[in-house]
Motif scaffolding. Structure first.
Motif, PDB file in Angstrom:
ATOM      1  N   LEU A 218       0.825  -1.209   0.000  1.00 10.46           N
ATOM      2  CA  LEU A 218       0.000   0.000   0.000  1.00 10.46           C
ATOM      3  C   LEU A 218       0.861   1.260   0.000  1.00 10.46           C
ATOM      4  O   LEU A 218       0.488   2.272  -0.615  1.00 10.46           O
ATOM      5  CB  LEU A 218      -0.928  -0.005   1.218  1.00 10.46           C
ATOM      6  N   GLU A 219       1.999   1.204   0.672  1.00  8.59           N
ATOM      7  CA  GLU A 219       2.913   2.345   0.644  1.00  8.59           C
ATOM      8  C   GLU A 219       3.390   2.617  -0.786  1.00  8.59           C
ATOM      9  O   GLU A 219       3.382   3.763  -1.250  1.00  8.59           O
ATOM     10  CB  GLU A 219       4.113   2.069   1.548  1.00  8.59           C
ATOM     11  N   GLY A 220       3.783   1.565  -1.485  1.00  9.77           N
ATOM     12  CA  GLY A 220       4.203   1.732  -2.874  1.00  9.77           C
ATOM     13  C   GLY A 220       3.058   2.157  -3.770  1.00  9.77           C
ATOM     14  O   GLY A 220       3.234   2.980  -4.680  1.00  9.77           O
ATOM     15  N   PHE A 221       1.864   1.618  -3.523  1.00 11.23           N
ATOM     16  CA  PHE A 221       0.687   1.972  -4.318  1.00 11.23           C
ATOM     17  C   PHE A 221       0.351   3.455  -4.185  1.00 11.23           C
ATOM     18  O   PHE A 221       0.139   4.151  -5.181  1.00 11.23           O
ATOM     19  CB  PHE A 221      -0.492   1.106  -3.871  1.00 11.23           C
ATOM     20  N   LEU A 222       0.303   3.948  -2.951  1.00 14.00           N
ATOM     21  CA  LEU A 222      -0.029   5.354  -2.724  1.00 14.00           C
ATOM     22  C   LEU A 222       1.047   6.288  -3.291  1.00 14.00           C
ATOM     23  O   LEU A 222       0.737   7.335  -3.862  1.00 14.00           O
ATOM     24  CB  LEU A 222      -0.220   5.611  -1.232  1.00 14.00           C
ATOM     25  N   LEU A 223       2.309   5.888  -3.142  1.00 16.60           N
ATOM     26  CA  LEU A 223       3.383   6.692  -3.706  1.00 16.60           C
ATOM     27  C   LEU A 223       3.306   6.702  -5.231  1.00 16.60           C
ATOM     28  O   LEU A 223       3.541   7.733  -5.878  1.00 16.60           O
ATOM     29  CB  LEU A 223       4.734   6.140  -3.244  1.00 16.60           C
ATOM     30  N   GLY A 224       2.949   5.559  -5.831  1.00 17.51           N
ATOM     31  CA  GLY A 224       2.781   5.483  -7.275  1.00 17.51           C
ATOM     32  C   GLY A 224       1.639   6.354  -7.754  1.00 17.51           C
ATOM     33  O   GLY A 224       1.726   6.993  -8.823  1.00 17.51           O
TER      34      GLY A 224
ATOM     35  N   VAL B 253     -11.584  13.813 -15.141  1.00 18.58           N
ATOM     36  CA  VAL B 253     -10.452  12.922 -14.901  1.00 18.58           C
ATOM     37  C   VAL B 253     -10.814  11.786 -13.937  1.00 18.58           C
ATOM     38  O   VAL B 253     -10.259  10.685 -14.036  1.00 18.58           O
ATOM     39  CB  VAL B 253      -9.253  13.730 -14.349  1.00 18.58           C
ATOM     40  N   LEU B 254     -11.774  12.021 -13.035  1.00 20.19           N
ATOM     41  CA  LEU B 254     -12.038  11.059 -11.972  1.00 20.19           C
ATOM     42  C   LEU B 254     -12.380   9.652 -12.459  1.00 20.19           C
ATOM     43  O   LEU B 254     -11.890   8.671 -11.887  1.00 20.19           O
ATOM     44  CB  LEU B 254     -13.148  11.581 -11.050  1.00 20.19           C
ATOM     45  N   PRO B 255     -13.218   9.467 -13.500  1.00 21.81           N
ATOM     46  CA  PRO B 255     -13.462   8.089 -13.968  1.00 21.81           C
ATOM     47  C   PRO B 255     -12.195   7.396 -14.445  1.00 21.81           C
ATOM     48  O   PRO B 255     -12.007   6.196 -14.198  1.00 21.81           O
ATOM     49  CB  PRO B 255     -14.453   8.283 -15.122  1.00 21.81           C
ATOM     50  N   TYR B 256     -11.304   8.141 -15.118  1.00 21.73           N
ATOM     51  CA  TYR B 256     -10.028   7.567 -15.562  1.00 21.73           C
ATOM     52  C   TYR B 256      -9.149   7.246 -14.354  1.00 21.73           C
ATOM     53  O   TYR B 256      -8.478   6.208 -14.317  1.00 21.73           O
ATOM     54  CB  TYR B 256      -9.297   8.552 -16.477  1.00 21.73           C
ATOM     55  N   PHE B 257      -9.160   8.139 -13.363  1.00 24.74           N
ATOM     56  CA  PHE B 257      -8.376   7.935 -12.149  1.00 24.74           C
ATOM     57  C   PHE B 257      -8.867   6.703 -11.391  1.00 24.74           C
ATOM     58  O   PHE B 257      -8.069   5.891 -10.909  1.00 24.74           O
ATOM     59  CB  PHE B 257      -8.484   9.180 -11.268  1.00 24.74           C
ATOM     60  N   THR B 258     -10.202   6.546 -11.295  1.00 22.49           N
ATOM     61  CA  THR B 258     -10.783   5.395 -10.609  1.00 22.49           C
ATOM     62  C   THR B 258     -10.396   4.089 -11.289  1.00 22.49           C
ATOM     63  O   THR B 258     -10.012   3.112 -10.636  1.00 22.49           O
ATOM     64  CB  THR B 258     -12.316   5.522 -10.559  1.00 22.49           C
ATOM     65  N   ALA B 259     -10.486   4.081 -12.633  1.00 24.15           N
ATOM     66  CA  ALA B 259     -10.105   2.877 -13.379  1.00 24.15           C
ATOM     67  C   ALA B 259      -8.625   2.556 -13.182  1.00 24.15           C
ATOM     68  O   ALA B 259      -8.241   1.389 -13.031  1.00 24.15           O
ATOM     69  CB  ALA B 259     -10.414   3.059 -14.860  1.00 24.15           C
ATOM     70  N   ALA B 260      -7.788   3.601 -13.165  1.00 25.27           N
ATOM     71  CA  ALA B 260      -6.354   3.391 -12.979  1.00 25.27           C
ATOM     72  C   ALA B 260      -6.054   2.842 -11.585  1.00 25.27           C
ATOM     73  O   ALA B 260      -5.208   1.958 -11.426  1.00 25.27           O
ATOM     74  CB  ALA B 260      -5.608   4.711 -13.194  1.00 25.27           C
ATOM     75  N   CYS B 261      -6.755   3.353 -10.577  1.00 25.26           N
ATOM     76  CA  CYS B 261      -6.536   2.870  -9.215  1.00 25.26           C
ATOM     77  C   CYS B 261      -6.950   1.409  -9.075  1.00 25.26           C
ATOM     78  O   CYS B 261      -6.268   0.618  -8.420  1.00 25.26           O
ATOM     79  CB  CYS B 261      -7.318   3.731  -8.230  1.00 25.26           C
ATOM     80  N   THR B 262      -8.071   1.059  -9.704  1.00 27.92           N
ATOM     81  CA  THR B 262      -8.544  -0.324  -9.631  1.00 27.92           C
ATOM     82  C   THR B 262      -7.538  -1.279 -10.273  1.00 27.92           C
ATOM     83  O   THR B 262      -7.179  -2.307  -9.698  1.00 27.92           O
ATOM     84  CB  THR B 262      -9.904  -0.462 -10.330  1.00 27.92           C
ATOM     85  N   THR B 263      -7.091  -0.911 -11.483  1.00 31.71           N
ATOM     86  CA  THR B 263      -6.099  -1.747 -12.168  1.00 31.71           C
ATOM     87  C   THR B 263      -4.767  -1.738 -11.427  1.00 31.71           C
ATOM     88  O   THR B 263      -4.127  -2.776 -11.249  1.00 31.71           O
ATOM     89  CB  THR B 263      -5.889  -1.248 -13.611  1.00 31.71           C
ATOM     90  N   GLY B 264      -4.362  -0.545 -10.995  1.00 28.27           N
ATOM     91  CA  GLY B 264      -3.074  -0.397 -10.327  1.00 28.27           C
ATOM     92  C   GLY B 264      -2.982  -1.163  -9.027  1.00 28.27           C
ATOM     93  O   GLY B 264      -1.929  -1.711  -8.699  1.00 28.27           O
ATOM     94  N   MET B 265      -4.094  -1.242  -8.268  1.00 25.43           N
ATOM     95  CA  MET B 265      -4.062  -1.966  -7.013  1.00 25.43           C
ATOM     96  C   MET B 265      -3.768  -3.445  -7.245  1.00 25.43           C
ATOM     97  O   MET B 265      -2.921  -4.052  -6.576  1.00 25.43           O
ATOM     98  CB  MET B 265      -5.395  -1.799  -6.277  1.00 25.43           C
ATOM     99  N   GLY B 266      -4.474  -4.048  -8.199  1.00 22.41           N
ATOM    100  CA  GLY B 266      -4.232  -5.456  -8.493  1.00 22.41           C
ATOM    101  C   GLY B 266      -2.819  -5.708  -8.986  1.00 22.41           C
ATOM    102  O   GLY B 266      -2.158  -6.668  -8.563  1.00 22.41           O
ATOM    103  N   MET B 267      -2.336  -4.836  -9.881  1.00 28.08           N
ATOM    104  CA  MET B 267      -0.986  -4.989 -10.418  1.00 28.08           C
ATOM    105  C   MET B 267       0.079  -4.755  -9.342  1.00 28.08           C
ATOM    106  O   MET B 267       1.082  -5.469  -9.286  1.00 28.08           O
ATOM    107  CB  MET B 267      -0.783  -4.027 -11.588  1.00 28.08           C
ATOM    108  N   ALA B 268      -0.144  -3.753  -8.492  1.00 32.35           N
ATOM    109  CA  ALA B 268       0.813  -3.469  -7.414  1.00 32.35           C
ATOM    110  C   ALA B 268       0.884  -4.633  -6.441  1.00 32.35           C
ATOM    111  O   ALA B 268       1.968  -5.001  -5.961  1.00 32.35           O
ATOM    112  CB  ALA B 268       0.415  -2.191  -6.681  1.00 32.35           C
TER     113      ALA B 268
END
Length: 266
Positions: free
Chosen positions: A72-78, A178-193
């Motif tokens: 989560l630290e790396g995810f939030l920093l990313g 931007v928020l829908p794109y940001f939400t999609a990125a966070c969802t994908t990014g969490m799984g990948m991270a």
């Protein structure tokens, strides 16, 4: 009436999810019977029993907490760096010229290569954080940049006409776009991270970590433990994705960026 419809949708999704999970557990059990070698495939019941044993040990919870904290630290920093880089590349030609090659290298280079290099550069406990940042940053950058570029120009012209100012334009025009794109990125990014962070723990043989437990199970051919810890990783990944998505949606509704409708299907 609307609440009844939403309740029916939730129940239908829950029912479909239960059927899907049951189906794949049955497939797993069939594979176990077909293979007939517990060193290769163990049964779902054995994995469930092993999980029950692990849950009673404090070291299990410490392992889960420490792995979650690192990733989560790396995810939030990313998220922070990816969003900042996206803004710089879209508002500054110099920033775009400087940052795009770096992000291109991050996207093209295998994560395993960065992890191995990181093992030379830093402490083992910092490697999962580093790996998570490298995975999340390009995803956030790409999505946020796309959201900024896709902002409706007519709305920007209206904001200029009515003199919203920079802060007002950002809040009332850019953020909802931007928020829908940001939400999609966070969802994908969490799984990948999560996957990248656990992989980094495996390669670094980090003690008190999910990846370290998976590596130890593989070394000692403890297949039941291997399946059990893998199940823990999958379950935590799903839960964290859902929690993160709910948090982003709640923040968006709280600050008026969107009503929350249209996101219920996620």
């Amino acid at each position: 009436m609307i609440s009844i419809i939403k309740s029916k949708k939730i129940l239908r999704r829950f029912f479909v999810g239960c059927i899907s999970i049951t189906f794949w557990i049955c497939v797993w059990q069939w594979v176990y019977w077909a293979v007939g070698e517990e060193i290769l495939v163990v049964s779902p019941l054995e994995v469930l029993n092993r999980l029950g044993v692990l849950l009673r040990h404090w070291s299990f919870w410490m392992t889960v907490i420490l792995s979650m904290f690192r990733i989560l630290e790396g995810f939030l920093l990313g998220i922070f760096l990816g969003t900042g880089f996206a803004i710089l590349t879209e508002v500054s030609r110099v920033g775009s010229a400087l940052l795009r090659p770096v992000i291109g290298i991050m996207k093209a280079t295998p994560v395993a290569s960065f992890i191995i290099l990181a093992l030379v550069w830093m402490k083992s406990s910092q490697v999962p954080v580093f790996a998570s940042v490298l995975i999340v940053l390009p995803i956030l950058w790409a999505n946020v940049s796309e959201g900024i570029r896709k902002t409706d120009r007519s709305l920007l012209q209206m904001a200029e006409m009515y003199r919203f100012g920079r802060v007002g334009t950002v809040k009332k025009v850019y953020l909802p776009s931007v928020l829908p794109y940001f939400t999609a990125a966070c969802t994908t990014g969490m799984g990948m991270a999560w996957k990248g962070g656990v992989a980094a723990e495996v390669l670094s043989s980090l003690p008190l970590s999910l990846g370290g437990e998976i590596y130890r199970s593989k070394i000692y051919l403890e297949t039941t433990d291997l399946f059990a810890w893998t199940a823990v990783v999958i379950l935590l990944s799903v839960l964290l994705e859902r929690a993160m998505l709910c948090a982003v949606k709640a923040a968006g509704v709280r600050f008026g960026f969107y009503s929350g409708e249209g996101y219920d299907e996620h």
